[in-house]
Design a protein around this motif. Structure first.
Motif, PDB file in Angstrom:
ATOM      1  N   GLU A   1      11.651 -60.203 -31.578  1.00  0.00           N
ATOM      2  CA  GLU A   1      10.283 -59.703 -31.359  1.00  0.00           C
ATOM      3  C   GLU A   1       9.975 -59.710 -29.869  1.00  0.00           C
ATOM      4  O   GLU A   1      10.296 -60.650 -29.152  1.00  0.00           O
ATOM      5  N   TYR A   2       9.346 -58.639 -29.429  1.00  0.00           N
ATOM      6  CA  TYR A   2       8.931 -58.487 -28.036  1.00  0.00           C
ATOM      7  C   TYR A   2       7.452 -58.108 -28.032  1.00  0.00           C
ATOM      8  O   TYR A   2       7.019 -57.294 -28.852  1.00  0.00           O
ATOM      9  N   ARG A   3       6.664 -58.695 -27.105  1.00  0.00           N
ATOM     10  CA  ARG A   3       5.229 -58.404 -27.035  1.00  0.00           C
ATOM     11  C   ARG A   3       4.778 -58.235 -25.595  1.00  0.00           C
ATOM     12  O   ARG A   3       5.265 -58.911 -24.701  1.00  0.00           O
ATOM     13  N   THR A   4       3.770 -57.377 -25.422  1.00  0.00           N
ATOM     14  CA  THR A   4       3.112 -57.301 -24.123  1.00  0.00           C
ATOM     15  C   THR A   4       2.134 -58.467 -24.037  1.00  0.00           C
ATOM     16  O   THR A   4       1.673 -58.993 -25.053  1.00  0.00           O
ATOM     17  N   ASP A   5       1.802 -58.872 -22.809  1.00  0.00           N
ATOM     18  CA  ASP A   5       0.925 -60.030 -22.648  1.00  0.00           C
ATOM     19  C   ASP A   5      -0.498 -59.773 -23.124  1.00  0.00           C
ATOM     20  O   ASP A   5      -1.251 -60.699 -23.367  1.00  0.00           O
ATOM     21  N   ASN A   6      -0.884 -58.502 -23.302  1.00  0.00           N
ATOM     22  CA  ASN A   6      -2.234 -58.196 -23.761  1.00  0.00           C
ATOM     23  C   ASN A   6      -2.298 -57.914 -25.265  1.00  0.00           C
ATOM     24  O   ASN A   6      -3.321 -57.464 -25.767  1.00  0.00           O
ATOM     25  N   PHE A   7      -1.224 -58.212 -26.009  1.00  0.00           N
ATOM     26  CA  PHE A   7      -1.193 -57.866 -27.438  1.00  0.00           C
ATOM     27  C   PHE A   7      -2.279 -58.585 -28.231  1.00  0.00           C
ATOM     28  O   PHE A   7      -3.013 -57.973 -28.995  1.00  0.00           O
ATOM     29  N   SER A   8      -2.404 -59.884 -28.051  1.00  0.00           N
ATOM     30  CA  SER A   8      -3.362 -60.664 -28.840  1.00  0.00           C
ATOM     31  C   SER A   8      -4.802 -60.268 -28.574  1.00  0.00           C
ATOM     32  O   SER A   8      -5.630 -60.258 -29.483  1.00  0.00           O
ATOM     33  N   ASN A   9      -5.123 -59.940 -27.322  1.00  0.00           N
ATOM     34  CA  ASN A   9      -6.503 -59.657 -26.948  1.00  0.00           C
ATOM     35  C   ASN A   9      -6.854 -58.177 -26.952  1.00  0.00           C
ATOM     36  O   ASN A   9      -8.005 -57.821 -26.707  1.00  0.00           O
ATOM     37  N   SER A  10      -5.905 -57.325 -27.233  1.00  0.00           N
ATOM     38  CA  SER A  10      -6.136 -55.887 -27.156  1.00  0.00           C
ATOM     39  C   SER A  10      -6.865 -55.367 -28.388  1.00  0.00           C
ATOM     40  O   SER A  10      -6.584 -55.761 -29.520  1.00  0.00           O
ATOM     41  N   GLU A  11      -7.813 -54.461 -28.160  1.00  0.00           N
ATOM     42  CA  GLU A  11      -8.520 -53.818 -29.265  1.00  0.00           C
ATOM     43  C   GLU A  11      -7.594 -52.848 -29.996  1.00  0.00           C
ATOM     44  O   GLU A  11      -7.622 -52.740 -31.208  1.00  0.00           O
ATOM     45  N   ASN A  12      -6.766 -52.134 -29.241  1.00  0.00           N
ATOM     46  CA  ASN A  12      -5.802 -51.191 -29.814  1.00  0.00           C
ATOM     47  C   ASN A  12      -4.419 -51.812 -29.780  1.00  0.00           C
ATOM     48  O   ASN A  12      -3.916 -52.158 -28.720  1.00  0.00           O
ATOM     49  N   LYS A  13      -3.819 -51.948 -30.955  1.00  0.00           N
ATOM     50  CA  LYS A  13      -2.487 -52.544 -31.054  1.00  0.00           C
ATOM     51  C   LYS A  13      -1.500 -51.519 -31.604  1.00  0.00           C
ATOM     52  O   LYS A  13      -1.816 -50.774 -32.522  1.00  0.00           O
ATOM     53  N   ILE A  14      -0.303 -51.515 -31.037  1.00  0.00           N
ATOM     54  CA  ILE A  14       0.771 -50.645 -31.506  1.00  0.00           C
ATOM     55  C   ILE A  14       1.941 -51.540 -31.890  1.00  0.00           C
ATOM     56  O   ILE A  14       2.380 -52.372 -31.093  1.00  0.00           O
ATOM     57  N   VAL A  15       2.418 -51.383 -33.105  1.00  0.00           N
ATOM     58  CA  VAL A  15       3.574 -52.139 -33.582  1.00  0.00           C
ATOM     59  C   VAL A  15       4.704 -51.144 -33.814  1.00  0.00           C
ATOM     60  O   VAL A  15       4.543 -50.160 -34.533  1.00  0.00           O
ATOM     61  N   ILE A  16       5.840 -51.397 -33.189  1.00  0.00           N
ATOM     62  CA  ILE A  16       7.018 -50.541 -33.329  1.00  0.00           C
ATOM     63  C   ILE A  16       8.081 -51.343 -34.070  1.00  0.00           C
ATOM     64  O   ILE A  16       8.516 -52.387 -33.584  1.00  0.00           O
ATOM     65  N   GLU A  17       8.462 -50.873 -35.252  1.00  0.00           N
ATOM     66  CA  GLU A  17       9.501 -51.540 -36.039  1.00  0.00           C
ATOM     67  C   GLU A  17      10.789 -50.732 -35.933  1.00  0.00           C
ATOM     68  O   GLU A  17      10.807 -49.550 -36.237  1.00  0.00           O
ATOM     69  N   VAL A  18      11.852 -51.392 -35.493  1.00  0.00           N
ATOM     70  CA  VAL A  18      13.143 -50.729 -35.340  1.00  0.00           C
ATOM     71  C   VAL A  18      14.100 -51.320 -36.370  1.00  0.00           C
ATOM     72  O   VAL A  18      14.456 -52.486 -36.298  1.00  0.00           O
ATOM     73  N   ASP A  19      14.468 -50.516 -37.337  1.00  0.00           N
ATOM     74  CA  ASP A  19      15.424 -50.927 -38.360  1.00  0.00           C
ATOM     75  C   ASP A  19      16.445 -49.806 -38.474  1.00  0.00           C
ATOM     76  O   ASP A  19      16.516 -49.098 -39.462  1.00  0.00           O
ATOM     77  N   ALA A  20      17.204 -49.616 -37.413  1.00  0.00           N
ATOM     78  CA  ALA A  20      18.075 -48.452 -37.336  1.00  0.00           C
ATOM     79  C   ALA A  20      19.270 -48.750 -36.447  1.00  0.00           C
ATOM     80  O   ALA A  20      19.258 -49.691 -35.671  1.00  0.00           O
ATOM     81  N   ALA A  21      20.259 -47.917 -36.573  1.00  0.00           N
ATOM     82  CA  ALA A  21      21.434 -48.015 -35.709  1.00  0.00           C
ATOM     83  C   ALA A  21      21.218 -47.098 -34.511  1.00  0.00           C
ATOM     84  O   ALA A  21      21.597 -45.938 -34.535  1.00  0.00           O
ATOM     85  N   ILE A  22      20.547 -47.612 -33.491  1.00  0.00           N
ATOM     86  CA  ILE A  22      20.366 -46.820 -32.279  1.00  0.00           C
ATOM     87  C   ILE A  22      21.025 -47.572 -31.128  1.00  0.00           C
ATOM     88  O   ILE A  22      21.060 -48.789 -31.105  1.00  0.00           O
ATOM     89  N   SER A  23      21.550 -46.818 -30.190  1.00  0.00           N
ATOM     90  CA  SER A  23      22.264 -47.470 -29.108  1.00  0.00           C
ATOM     91  C   SER A  23      21.341 -47.881 -27.971  1.00  0.00           C
ATOM     92  O   SER A  23      21.658 -48.802 -27.229  1.00  0.00           O
ATOM     93  N   SER A  24      20.185 -47.219 -27.826  1.00  0.00           N
ATOM     94  CA  SER A  24      19.273 -47.658 -26.777  1.00  0.00           C
ATOM     95  C   SER A  24      17.828 -47.387 -27.171  1.00  0.00           C
ATOM     96  O   SER A  24      17.527 -46.413 -27.864  1.00  0.00           O
ATOM     97  N   LEU A  25      16.968 -48.288 -26.738  1.00  0.00           N
ATOM     98  CA  LEU A  25      15.532 -48.172 -26.989  1.00  0.00           C
ATOM     99  C   LEU A  25      14.819 -48.383 -25.665  1.00  0.00           C
ATOM    100  O   LEU A  25      15.083 -49.346 -24.951  1.00  0.00           O
ATOM    101  N   LYS A  26      13.919 -47.460 -25.348  1.00  0.00           N
ATOM    102  CA  LYS A  26      13.128 -47.588 -24.136  1.00  0.00           C
ATOM    103  C   LYS A  26      11.669 -47.388 -24.508  1.00  0.00           C
ATOM    104  O   LYS A  26      11.318 -46.395 -25.152  1.00  0.00           O
ATOM    105  N   VAL A  27      10.823 -48.350 -24.139  1.00  0.00           N
ATOM    106  CA  VAL A  27       9.394 -48.213 -24.352  1.00  0.00           C
ATOM    107  C   VAL A  27       8.762 -48.144 -22.969  1.00  0.00           C
ATOM    108  O   VAL A  27       8.909 -49.054 -22.152  1.00  0.00           O
ATOM    109  N   VAL A  28       8.078 -47.040 -22.694  1.00  0.00           N
ATOM    110  CA  VAL A  28       7.451 -46.794 -21.400  1.00  0.00           C
ATOM    111  C   VAL A  28       5.955 -46.940 -21.566  1.00  0.00           C
ATOM    112  O   VAL A  28       5.357 -46.327 -22.442  1.00  0.00           O
ATOM    113  N   ARG A  29       5.343 -47.766 -20.716  1.00  0.00           N
ATOM    114  CA  ARG A  29       3.887 -47.928 -20.736  1.00  0.00           C
ATOM    115  C   ARG A  29       3.300 -47.095 -19.601  1.00  0.00           C
ATOM    116  O   ARG A  29       3.785 -47.147 -18.475  1.00  0.00           O
ATOM    117  N   TYR A  30       2.291 -46.322 -19.923  1.00  0.00           N
ATOM    118  CA  TYR A  30       1.687 -45.463 -18.903  1.00  0.00           C
ATOM    119  C   TYR A  30       0.204 -45.731 -18.762  1.00  0.00           C
ATOM    120  O   TYR A  30      -0.395 -46.352 -19.596  1.00  0.00           O
TER     121      TYR A  30
END
Length: 75
Positions: free
Chosen positions: A46-75
């Motif tokens: 599990e990986y979390r941003t430091d604002n996850f607990s206090n954020s009004e808008n939460k995004i949960v990404i579940e990865v249950d797949a055979a992928i070779s790379s995952l990149k999450v970009v915050r903008y």
């Protein structure tokens, strides 16, 4: 909140999420490469941003797949 479920084989996956939203990534598989800048690694793949607990808008990404790379970009 929003939930994104990745449940397929892919060579690479990139997801963009707003920086103002808290984000959590749950992985059930081994990823050969991951780019999760701004995320803290917790237990059990599990990986979390430091604002996850206090954020009004939460995004949960579940990865249950055979992928070779995952990149999450915050903008």
């Amino acid at each position: 909140g929003s939930r994104i479920i990745i449940n397929s084989g892919a060579a690479a996956t990139e997801i963009e999420v707003p920086e103002s939203s808290g984000c959590k990534v749950l992985t059930n598989t081994v990823l050969t490469s991951k780019s999760l800048e701004g995320f803290d690694k917790l237990e059990n793949g599990e990986y979390r941003t430091d604002n996850f607990s206090n954020s009004e808008n939460k995004i949960v990404i579940e990865v249950d797949a055979a992928i070779s790379s995952l990149k999450v970009v915050r903008y």
